[in-house]
Structures are given as structure tokens and as C-alpha cells.
Design a protein around this motif. Structure first.
Motif, mmCIF file in Angstrom:
data_model
loop_
_atom_site.group_PDB
_atom_site.id
_atom_site.type_symbol
_atom_site.label_atom_id
_atom_site.label_comp_id
_atom_site.label_asym_id
_atom_site.label_seq_id
_atom_site.Cartn_x
_atom_site.Cartn_y
_atom_site.Cartn_z
ATOM 1 N N VAL A 30 33.447 51.999 45.977
ATOM 2 C CA VAL A 30 33.757 52.929 44.884
ATOM 3 C C VAL A 30 35.207 53.383 44.936
ATOM 4 O O VAL A 30 35.899 53.435 43.916
ATOM 5 N N ASN A 31 35.683 53.731 46.124
ATOM 6 C CA ASN A 31 37.002 54.362 46.253
ATOM 7 C C ASN A 31 38.117 53.391 46.655
ATOM 8 O O ASN A 31 39.285 53.755 46.593
ATOM 9 N N GLY A 32 37.759 52.199 47.105
ATOM 10 C CA GLY A 32 38.749 51.331 47.748
ATOM 11 C C GLY A 32 39.140 50.107 46.943
ATOM 12 O O GLY A 32 39.081 50.088 45.710
ATOM 13 N N TRP A 33 39.560 49.053 47.665
ATOM 14 C CA TRP A 33 40.074 47.821 47.053
ATOM 15 C C TRP A 33 39.184 47.276 45.923
ATOM 16 O O TRP A 33 39.712 46.881 44.890
ATOM 17 N N PRO A 34 37.835 47.244 46.115
ATOM 18 C CA PRO A 34 37.018 46.614 45.057
ATOM 19 C C PRO A 34 37.092 47.345 43.713
ATOM 20 O O PRO A 34 36.640 46.813 42.697
ATOM 21 N N SER A 35 37.678 48.574 43.695
ATOM 22 C CA SER A 35 37.727 49.295 42.410
ATOM 23 C C SER A 35 38.899 48.823 41.544
ATOM 24 O O SER A 35 39.057 49.292 40.412
ATOM 25 N N VAL A 36 39.706 47.878 42.035
ATOM 26 C CA VAL A 36 40.926 47.504 41.298
ATOM 27 C C VAL A 36 40.770 46.291 40.360
ATOM 28 O O VAL A 36 41.168 46.374 39.200
ATOM 29 N N PRO A 37 40.216 45.148 40.813
ATOM 30 C CA PRO A 37 40.172 43.976 39.917
ATOM 31 C C PRO A 37 39.440 44.275 38.605
ATOM 32 O O PRO A 37 38.496 45.066 38.584
ATOM 33 N N ILE A 38 39.910 43.619 37.506
ATOM 34 C CA ILE A 38 39.274 43.894 36.208
ATOM 35 C C ILE A 38 38.492 42.720 35.652
ATOM 36 O O ILE A 38 37.538 42.903 34.936
ATOM 37 N N GLY A 39 38.927 41.500 35.959
ATOM 38 C CA GLY A 39 38.234 40.348 35.378
ATOM 39 C C GLY A 39 37.126 39.870 36.293
ATOM 40 O O GLY A 39 37.173 40.103 37.502
ATOM 41 N N SER A 40 36.124 39.186 35.711
ATOM 42 C CA SER A 40 35.050 38.702 36.573
ATOM 43 C C SER A 40 35.628 37.592 37.469
ATOM 44 O O SER A 40 36.470 36.799 37.039
ATOM 45 N N GLY A 41 35.206 37.596 38.694
ATOM 46 C CA GLY A 41 35.690 36.585 39.629
ATOM 47 C C GLY A 41 36.997 36.971 40.317
ATOM 48 O O GLY A 41 37.414 36.293 41.257
ATOM 49 N N GLN A 42 37.679 38.021 39.853
ATOM 50 C CA GLN A 42 38.921 38.427 40.532
ATOM 51 C C GLN A 42 38.579 39.117 41.850
ATOM 52 O O GLN A 42 37.640 39.909 41.919
ATOM 53 N N VAL A 43 39.374 38.798 42.887
ATOM 54 C CA VAL A 43 39.112 39.371 44.209
ATOM 55 C C VAL A 43 40.383 40.048 44.708
ATOM 56 O O VAL A 43 41.487 39.550 44.509
ATOM 57 N N PHE A 44 40.234 41.175 45.351
ATOM 58 C CA PHE A 44 41.370 41.895 45.932
ATOM 59 C C PHE A 44 41.590 41.324 47.334
ATOM 60 O O PHE A 44 40.734 41.469 48.215
#
Ligand SMILES: Cc1cc2nc3c(=O)[nH]c(=O)nc-3n(C[C@H](O)[C@H](O)[C@H](O)COP(=O)(O)OP(=O)(O)OC[C@H]3O[C@@H](n4cnc5c(N)ncnc54)[C@H](O)[C@@H]3O)c2cc1C
Length: 574
Positions: free
Chosen positions: A332-346
Motif C-alpha cells: 500500500v505505502n511502498g514501491w508497488p503503489s507507483v506503477p500505473i500500467g498492467s505488467g509494469q514492475v518497480f
């Protein structure tokens, strides 16, 4: 005040008449009980989600069993005023003594006496004129009650259900199609659908979430990533129809009744009930490029954000926002909250080891301006405009989406939160405007220390330009041409998971204390205070103007008592 044939939901709460039309054919329950727990029980044993309840008696039940006899007498007398209004054909229901609840869910002690579902501005005028006859009766215009601290409530008073006005569903294009006349109870989503869907035109300035009402946001300001260019929504209203606290129905604009016009914009519901607004439009794009750029240093993030919001349109973007996130894999608060497109990975390997506990994300949008624009030509424009920015080159996320999909992005968050139970739990949100002078210290002391583990929701921070705000409105801002909005949008777990609501409230207080102790130049946005002294400090040298406006447009202090600025018993201007 129960209506025959009223529709209630499974909790026994009355369903807004506007929504009733969308319901399936209800079943019927016949009862003489005004008790919503009992009705809920009947619904649960009948296995129905909602039903038409036909009340046999007790249309005006006793309001509050805990009051003393002189209170009771006053309540009965105020109920008589409501009965009289009902006999004039004004639709009224009662909340039946249940406590009021808004999006914040933090106000425990407010109980509405009656809810009015006005059909016309003149009915609102009748309500306000009737309230004058009582020494205690107050009236709160209510949009969708998305307030946090009970600002749209009227304890033992009347709430005006603004979305119930038949004009709320209506959006009509005016002028040469570059203005829209909208009912104040309309949501921005309704405005979007009508203006963009049917006419290819769009308001210039939005909020992030569009389930808010036009009257509710322009009574505060209404801020999103377009505000740096077009100002807040309150700077994009051309004309309004307003019912003042005196009951006068007045059309106002910059040129006509301008004192009332500017008082009401950002006026926290204190000076009049907005029934209609005319909003400036511009041609809507069909598609947008939505971009997120990651920064490890606040100075680079803020420097680039300030650069973009001060550039001419030809060298910038159409939307500029930003947020802080935790430097961890917290979903919720970290890296995974940034990508917007499906399949994008931080890819966290791109984060330097020296990075601090929090990182920053600049969020930008470019409108496809011409019909012939294709993705490749937009790529070129974007690359040129991003060239001099100092983000982590391999932490850039982008996607093309339709304009409408972009504007409805928070609706998806709402749908998810409804599904996981966090939309209806308390939300101790804190919104601040912080001067540019103090924002780096705010980052150092608050984001990097107090909030280093996140808040269970977004932590927005982005710059705004003061000259785009009209100083004649009732909004107050920090000094300086550039200031930042900081929005701490906290969500609490449905099953008491994570920090308690009390802890979140305490952390908000700690943040406000920290700002005050360090002498930061800041203002609360969507302010909430308990005492006149605090309100005076909030308004600073604008307090006398605010009080003067109150004494002219709502001298009996009837309107929007949930803001706790003035009280009917002791209006502080007397
Ligand atoms: C999920 C969510 C997202 C949000 N996103 C943003 C955002 O991006 N930008 C932003 O600026 N704000 C945002 N807000 C805050 C929002 O602007 C306020 O909650 C605001 O109060 C609007 O909500 P509402 O229409 O439900 O008004 P209410 O909460 O019902 O009312 C707010 C105040 O306005 C008064 N009022 C309401 N209608 C009228 C009227 N017709 N005439 C006069 N006074 C009136 C009420 O008396 C009350 O004092 C968000 C809130 C939520 C819950």
C-alpha cells in the motif's frame, strides 16, 4: 417525519430519493415502528437488501431520549416548524435519531432533526426564513457528506440534501458552448459525463475524485493537478444562484452581486446555499499520456515540480501532481503503489543504497491536443519536456488512457475500497497548504520522520501557484507565490488492523504541532477547528472580512453549523 412509502436500505437508513429511481422494485414492509434496528431486523428475516416501508403512525417521533425538558420543548417547537414546511409540500424525512455519519466518520455527537430534499431554490428560501423563527434551528447544505469532521452536519437542525434537487442531474451548455450551467448537487462525475460525453467539452479544473458535488467543492476550493494552470475549481465559476441565510434568492457573479459571489466561493457554506453554478469549459482531449517519475531526493523532486508549474503551456504538462511513498516493498505505502500500467514492475535495484526512508513520485499528464496526434508524436513531445528533469531514469512509468478513464481513476480506488471494507471505515484525513519556504523542512521533519512508515493511503504533495487563486474569495492561503498542498489520505482497516483511528488522529495533531512549533507558514485546507480563537488564527487578517460577510449574508448564523465557526446562540460578530 417518516414518509409513507419511504425506501430504506438494509441498515434501516433512508435511501436518497434521487437514488430510489435506480432501485429494483422493492418489497413492502408495514410497520408502526420508527426504530431502524427493528426495520433492519425485518429486512434481514425477509432476506431483502431494501424495502418500501409503510409507516402506520408516529410520523414525527421523539428525537432524542436523552435531552432535558427545556431542550425537548425547543426540539418539539423546531419539529413544528418542520411540520409546517412539510405541509407546504416541501419533502422532508427524518434521520430518526441515528447519529450522522460522513466520510471521515469521526464525529460521534451529531444528530440531524430533519432532512429536507428541496425541489427548488424557493423551497430552500422558505426553509431558511422558517428557521429564523426559532432561536436554535440551523440549516446545513449537504453535498455527498464527503467531509471529514462533520462540516456538512446540523446537530438538532435541518440538513439540505442538495443532490435531491431535480436540477442536480441537469447539465446544460451555455454561451457558445464554453460554459455549463449545473445544479450544485451534481457530482463532478455527472458533469464529466454530460460535458465530455455529449459535447466534447470539459471543465478546466477538477478534483482527483469525482463523487464530490459541485457546491461542496467550490465551497472549499476544489484542487487537483490542473490547478497550477487554471486555479482551483472556485476560480472557474462564472456565475451562481445562491440562497442567502436571509432567504434571498440571488444570482451573483464577478459583475453582479460580487460581494456575495466572492464570499460564497471557498466560504465553507457560511454565506448561502449554492443552488446552481456556471462553470468554464474547454475542449476535451480524447486521450492522455499519464506518466510517473521516481525521485530519491526531495530537492530534485520539488525543483522539477516547481519548474513545470511555472513554465508556459508549450513547455509543460496539463496536469502536475506528486506523492511521497515509502522506500519498501509494502504493497500500500511502498514501491508497488507507483506503477500505473498492467505488467509494469518497480525495479528496486534502481534505487541507490543511499536513498532515505521515503521516495517521491512526480505525476504528469499530457493531453493529446490535435486529432492527428499519434502515440509516436506524443513520445517526442514528452521526451523533450522530460529531458531536463532529474528523476531516476529507469524508474519512469507511462501509459496512454482515455481522458475520461484518467479522470475516473479514483473511482477504481473507491470500488476496491468498498469491496475490501475500507471505504466505510473512518478516514482521519489531514489536508494542508504549506508555503514553499517551509516545504523542505516539512519533508525533513514530517515525511522523513513522523510519516516514514506511510499512512495506509496516499501522501500527496505538489506545488500550486497563488496568483491563480482569486484573493477576493473566502479561501486563505500561506504567503508567497508558490505553496504546496499536502494531503494525507488515511484509510483504516475494517477489522481493526493497522494503527487505531485514535493513533491516526493523534499523529495528525503531532504534525500540526510540529508545523506550529517550527513556525511554518501553513493553513489547513478543508479546515476544522473547535473554537473562535482557532478560526481567528486560521483567517488571520482576513477574519474581519469573513465576519463582515457573515453579518451581511447570514446574520442569524443559521447556515452550515457543522463548521463550528459561528453559533446561533452567540454569533461572534454581535
Ligand atoms: C474520496 C475523496 C476524495 C477527495 N478528493 C479531493 C480532491 O482531489 N481535491 C479537493 O479539493 N478535495 C477533495 N476532497 C475533499 C472534498 O473537496 C470535500 O470533502 C468537500 O467537502 C466536497 O464534498 P461534498 O460535495 O460531499 O460536500 P459536503 O461534505 O457535503 O459539504 C462540505 C461543506 O460544503 C457545504 N456545502 C455543500 N454543498 C453546498 C452548497 N450547495 N452550497 C453551499 N454550501 C455547501 C457544506 O455545508 C459543508 O460545510 C475529497 C474528499 C473525498 C472523500
Amino acid at each position: 417525519m417518516r414518509h409513507l412509502g419511504e425506501v430504506v436500505d438494509k441498515r434501516g437508513y433512508v435511501v436518497n430519493p434521487k437514488r430510489q429511481r435506480q432501485l429494483e422494485i422493492p418489497s413492502y414492509i408495514i410497520t408502526s415502528s420508527p426504530c431502524h434496528t427493528f426495520i433492519s431486523f425485518l429486512l434481514s428475516i425477509s432476506n431483502k437488501k431494501r424495502a418500501m416501508v409503510v409507516y402506520l403512525e408516529q410520523r414525527f417521533p421523539a428525537h432524542d431520549q436523552t435531552t432535558n425538558s427545556s431542550d425537548d420543548h425547543q426540539i418539539q417547537s423546531d419539529l413544528n416548524i418542520c411540520r409546517e414546511l412539510e405541509s407546504q409540500g416541501i419533502p422532508i424525512t427524518t434521520s430518526n435519531g441515528r447519529p450522522d455519519r460522513d466520510f471521515g466518520g469521526l464525529t460521534k455527537d451529531s444528530k440531524t432533526l430533519a432532512i429536507i430534499h428541496p425541489l427548488t431554490a424557493h423551497q430552500i428560501s422558505a426553509v431558511l426564513r422558517a428557521a429564523v423563527a426559532s432561536p436554535t434551528l440551523t440549516v446545513a447544505p449537504c453535498g455527498n457528506a464527503h467531509s471529514i469532521h462533520g462540516q456538512a452536519f446540523a446537530h438538532r437542525g435541518i440538513v439540505l440534501d442538495m443532490p435531491a434537487m431535480p436540477t442536480s442531474g441537469k447539465v446544460t451548455l451555455a454561451g457558445a458552448g464554453d460554459f455549463a450551467d449545473v445544479g450544485a448537487g451534481a457530482t463532478w462525475e455527472e458533469v464529466l459525463k454530460r460535458c465530455v460525453g455529449e459535447h466534447g467539452m470539459a471543465p478546466r479544473s477538477w478534483t482527483d475524485y469525482l463523487g464530490l458535488t459541485v457546491g461542496g467543492t467550490v465551497s472549499n476550493a476544489g484542487v487537483s493537478g490542473q490547478a497550477f494552470r487554471h486555479g482551483p475549481q472556485s476560480s472557474n465559476v462564472m456565475e451562481m444562484e445562491v440562497v442567502t441565510g436571509n432567504g434571498d434568492v440571488v444570482v451573483c457573479s464577478e459583475r453582479q452581486n460580487s460581494d456575495l459571489f466572492f464570499a460564497v466561493l471557498g466560504g465553507l457554506g457560511q454565506f448561502g446555499v449554492i443552488t446552481k453554478a456556471t462553470i468554464a469549459l474547454q475542449p476535451a482531449p480524447t486521450t492522455v499520456r499519464w506518466i510517473r517519475l521516481v525521485y530519491t531526493e526531495f530537492s530534485a523532486f520539488a525543483g522539477d515540480a516547481e519548474f513545470l508549474v511555472t513554465q508556459p503551456e508549450s513547455n509543460s504538462f496539463d496536469y502536475v501532481e506528486g506523492f511521497v511513498f515509502v522506500n519498501s516493498d509494502d504493497p500500500v505505502n511502498g514501491w508497488p503503489s507507483v506503477p500505473i500500467g498492467s505488467g509494469q514492475v518497480f525495479d528496486q535495484a534502481e534505487i541507490p543504497r543511499t536513498a532515505g526512508p521515503v521516495l517521491y513520485c512526480l505525476e504528469l499528464v499530457l493531453h493529446y491536443k490535435n486529432k492527428g496526434d499519434d502515440s509516436a508524436s506524443v513520445d517526442k513531445i514528452v521526451d523533450v519536456r522530460l529531458q531536463r528533469l532529474r528523476y531516476c531514469r529507469d524508474l519512469r512509468f507511462e501509459v496512454d488512457v482515455s481522458y475520461v478513464e484518467f479522470l475516473l481513476r479514483v473511482k477504481h480506488v473507491e470500488q476496491k475500497a468498498v469491496a475490501n471494507g475500507t471505504w466505510h471505515t473512518p478516514h482521519p484525513w489531514l489536508n494542508l497548504f504549506v508555503s514553499q519556504r517551509d516545504i523542505a523542512d516539512f519533508d525533513r521533519l514530517i515525511f522523513k520522520k513522523i510519516l516514514k512508515d506511510g499512512i495506509g493511503g496516499p501522501m500527496l504533495v505538489y506545488p500550486l501557484i497563488k496568483s491563480k487563486w482569486d484573493s477576493r474569495t473566502s479561501v486563505v492561503l500561506p504567503e508567497g507565490e508558490i505553496f504546496y498542498i499536502v494531503a494525507l489520505l488515511r484509510f483504516s482497516g475494517p477489522n481493526n488492523t493497522g494503527p487505531t483511528v485514535d493513533n491516526m488522529v493523534a499523529q495528525n495533531q503531532e504534525i500540526i504541532r510540529c508545523c506550529a512549533e517550527h513556525g511554518f507558514d501553513f493553513k489547513l485546507y478543508l479546515p476544522h477547528y473547535r473554537t473562535t480563537e482557532q478560526w481567528k488564527a486560521h483567517f488571520g487578517d482576513q477574519w474581519s472580512r469573513f465576519v463582515d460577510r457573515k453579518s451581511r449574508f447570514d446574520p442569524m448564523a443559521i447556515l452550515a453549523p457543522g463548521q463550528r465557526i459561528f453559533s446561533r446562540a452567540h454569533p461572534s460578530y454581535l
